[in-house]
Design an enzyme around this catalytic site. Sequence first.
Site, short mmCIF file in Angstrom:
data_model
loop_
_atom_site.label_atom_id
_atom_site.label_comp_id
_atom_site.label_asym_id
_atom_site.label_seq_id
_atom_site.Cartn_x
_atom_site.Cartn_y
_atom_site.Cartn_z
N ARG A 56 -32.38 -49.26 -65.55
CA ARG A 56 -31.84 -50.51 -66.12
C ARG A 56 -30.46 -50.85 -65.55
O ARG A 56 -29.62 -51.43 -66.24
CB ARG A 56 -31.75 -50.44 -67.65
CG ARG A 56 -33.08 -50.39 -68.36
CD ARG A 56 -33.70 -51.78 -68.44
NE ARG A 56 -35.05 -51.70 -68.98
CZ ARG A 56 -35.35 -51.92 -70.27
NH1 ARG A 56 -34.41 -52.25 -71.11
NH2 ARG A 56 -36.59 -51.82 -70.67
N ARG A 107 -27.82 -56.20 -69.22
CA ARG A 107 -26.84 -56.93 -70.04
C ARG A 107 -25.46 -56.30 -70.13
O ARG A 107 -24.56 -56.92 -70.67
CB ARG A 107 -27.42 -57.15 -71.44
CG ARG A 107 -28.46 -58.24 -71.47
CD ARG A 107 -29.11 -58.33 -72.83
NE ARG A 107 -29.84 -57.11 -73.10
CZ ARG A 107 -30.36 -56.79 -74.29
NH1 ARG A 107 -30.19 -57.59 -75.31
NH2 ARG A 107 -31.02 -55.67 -74.45
N ARG A 115 -28.84 -64.66 -65.85
CA ARG A 115 -29.88 -64.84 -66.86
C ARG A 115 -29.71 -66.19 -67.56
O ARG A 115 -30.69 -66.89 -67.85
CB ARG A 115 -29.81 -63.71 -67.87
CG ARG A 115 -30.94 -63.72 -68.85
CD ARG A 115 -30.90 -62.47 -69.68
NE ARG A 115 -31.93 -62.49 -70.69
CZ ARG A 115 -31.72 -62.61 -71.99
NH1 ARG A 115 -30.50 -62.70 -72.45
NH2 ARG A 115 -32.71 -62.62 -72.83
N ASP A 142 -40.59 -56.52 -65.24
CA ASP A 142 -40.78 -55.77 -66.47
C ASP A 142 -42.19 -55.21 -66.53
O ASP A 142 -43.11 -55.81 -65.97
CB ASP A 142 -40.52 -56.66 -67.70
CG ASP A 142 -40.33 -55.81 -68.95
OD1 ASP A 142 -39.21 -55.30 -69.16
OD2 ASP A 142 -41.30 -55.60 -69.70
N TYR A 195 -47.91 -51.28 -76.22
CA TYR A 195 -47.41 -52.64 -76.50
C TYR A 195 -48.56 -53.61 -76.73
O TYR A 195 -48.49 -54.51 -77.58
CB TYR A 195 -46.52 -53.13 -75.35
CG TYR A 195 -45.19 -52.40 -75.30
CD1 TYR A 195 -44.11 -52.83 -76.07
CD2 TYR A 195 -45.01 -51.28 -74.49
CE1 TYR A 195 -42.90 -52.17 -76.04
CE2 TYR A 195 -43.81 -50.60 -74.46
CZ TYR A 195 -42.75 -51.04 -75.24
OH TYR A 195 -41.56 -50.38 -75.22
O1 1CP Z 1 -32.62 -52.30 -63.50
C1 1CP Z 1 -33.76 -52.21 -63.97
O2 1CP Z 1 -34.24 -51.10 -64.28
C2 1CP Z 1 -34.48 -53.52 -64.16
C3 1CP Z 1 -35.95 -53.61 -64.20
C4 1CP Z 1 -36.63 -53.22 -65.51
C5 1CP Z 1 -37.46 -52.11 -65.69
C6 1CP Z 1 -37.72 -51.00 -64.71
C7 1CP Z 1 -36.63 -53.94 -66.73
C8 1CP Z 1 -35.85 -55.18 -67.01
N1 1CP Z 1 -37.52 -53.36 -67.58
C9 1CP Z 1 -38.03 -52.23 -66.99
C10 1CP Z 1 -39.03 -51.30 -67.53
C11 1CP Z 1 -39.42 -51.37 -68.95
N2 1CP Z 1 -39.58 -52.47 -69.76
C12 1CP Z 1 -39.81 -50.24 -69.70
C13 1CP Z 1 -39.88 -48.83 -69.14
C14 1CP Z 1 -38.55 -48.17 -69.08
C15 1CP Z 1 -37.89 -47.88 -70.41
O3 1CP Z 1 -38.44 -47.06 -71.18
O4 1CP Z 1 -36.82 -48.44 -70.65
C16 1CP Z 1 -40.15 -50.66 -71.00
C17 1CP Z 1 -40.62 -49.79 -72.17
C18 1CP Z 1 -40.02 -52.08 -71.03
C19 1CP Z 1 -40.33 -52.97 -72.17
C20 1CP Z 1 -39.15 -53.78 -72.54
N3 1CP Z 1 -38.71 -54.86 -71.82
C21 1CP Z 1 -38.23 -53.56 -73.59
C22 1CP Z 1 -38.27 -52.39 -74.57
C23 1CP Z 1 -38.82 -52.78 -75.88
C24 1CP Z 1 -38.89 -51.58 -76.83
O5 1CP Z 1 -39.99 -51.17 -77.18
O6 1CP Z 1 -37.82 -51.08 -77.21
C25 1CP Z 1 -37.26 -54.57 -73.52
C26 1CP Z 1 -36.10 -54.80 -74.45
C27 1CP Z 1 -37.57 -55.36 -72.37
C28 1CP Z 1 -36.79 -56.50 -71.81
C29 1CP Z 1 -36.04 -56.16 -70.57
N4 1CP Z 1 -36.60 -55.70 -69.39
C30 1CP Z 1 -35.63 -55.57 -68.42
C31 1CP Z 1 -34.39 -55.98 -69.01
C32 1CP Z 1 -33.05 -56.03 -68.30
C33 1CP Z 1 -34.65 -56.35 -70.34
C34 1CP Z 1 -33.66 -56.90 -71.34
C35 1CP Z 1 -33.88 -58.36 -71.39
C36 1CP Z 1 -32.65 -59.20 -71.50
O7 1CP Z 1 -32.05 -59.60 -70.48
O8 1CP Z 1 -32.29 -59.47 -72.64
#
Ligand code: 1CP
Length: 353
Positions: A35, A39, A48, A85, A162
């Site tokens: 990540r 943010r 964003r 994502d 999910y």
């Molecule tokens: O730098 C990076 O790693 C960016 C790319 C990336 C990756 C590899 C994002 C952007 N998401 C992911 C993978 C991801 N997404 C996973 C696997 C890794 C982990 O466990 O963290 C999972 C479970 C998700 C699902 C997801 N997407 C969640 C989690 C929800 C939960 O169950 O808690 C969330 C909050 C997102 C949104 C998301 N994806 C990525 C970002 C930067 C964000 C936040 C969105 C925003 O800008 O508000």
Amino acid sequence: MPGRRLAGTVMVETKKLMRALAGEVQAVPPVWLMRQAGRYLPEYKATRARAGDFLSLCYTPELAAEVTLQPIRRYGFDAAILFADILLVPQALGADLWFVTGEGPRLSTVTSRADFDALKPADAIHETLAPVYETVRILTRELPDETALIGFAGAPWTVATYMTAGRGTPDQAPAHALREGEPAVFDALMARLTEATIDYLSMQIEAGAEVVKLFDSWAGSLKGEAFARYALEPAKTIIGAVKAKHPEIPVIAFPREAGERYVGFAKATGADCVALDNSVSAEWAAENVQVDGCVQGNLDPRHMVTGGQPLIDETKRIKAAFSKGPHIFNLGHGITPEADPENVHAMLEAIRG
Ligand code: 1CP
């Protein structure tokens, strides 16, 4: 030093991340953060806002490439991870997907045979995911020569958690209920996700991804036989199929919170590297997991919020614990929005000197 042979000459691999994945032990390990685009960075929040919302950011290649590059410019990490994502795959299979600000993802659910039958076939995903491949192509042109490009997908189990719950869950109860109550439907869903993941990762590689990572963030709730069936077997199938097409591409597997089930995971699945969460100690993992090859991890992401001497001490301890084998420095899970960007500099200073 590992090198690739091309028309009678040996190309020396200069990217630190690729060298670690080939098994090289380096005095200073390569480093990137899960990540790392996100943010906690003001420049991410600005881009964003320009995109309007998170999904528009994922599907606008110029902006997705821009946020992928931001942490590389700021910190000079050894790898960039494609900005996308794991939930784009269910969307590409026909699920509704939206993000609730401050809460997280929401999806239409798959809990019956009729829901499953309404999904699109695996090879239909490319129509929706084409902008992601374009992001990869832009990145291959814009990344510095020394920075490796990582593509990724969610592992079938995690994505299925999910799709069955329609959101993130603390215990993945709806997925466990479906796999126990309607095993034929659940297995069909796992098979569709496995096939789609193979296609998706292959397309990322053909667009220019040099490494791929499989995120099984909820593997920890699978125990015993269920872990073998829903985490290990799908990883083995996906890695085998991707490597049959692209034998030179290394794969990082992340069965988060696998605990003792980390032992032997790389050998059993064919992964080139296992990513470790911070619930296992680096000393234990060096002895029990790194013996099989490269590992990635595993600093507690909370240090990125709290900083100070504990951050420095922990970083140095983890680097030292993994110093006898191939290692990629990373966190045990993603960096959080509350992290202080200055703490990332302090961590890098502790690793690189
Ligand atoms: O730098 C990076 O790693 C960016 C790319 C990336 C990756 C590899 C994002 C952007 N998401 C992911 C993978 C991801 N997404 C996973 C696997 C890794 C982990 O466990 O963290 C999972 C479970 C998700 C699902 C997801 N997407 C969640 C989690 C929800 C939960 O169950 O808690 C969330 C909050 C997102 C949104 C998301 N994806 C990525 C970002 C930067 C964000 C936040 C969105 C925003 O800008 O508000």
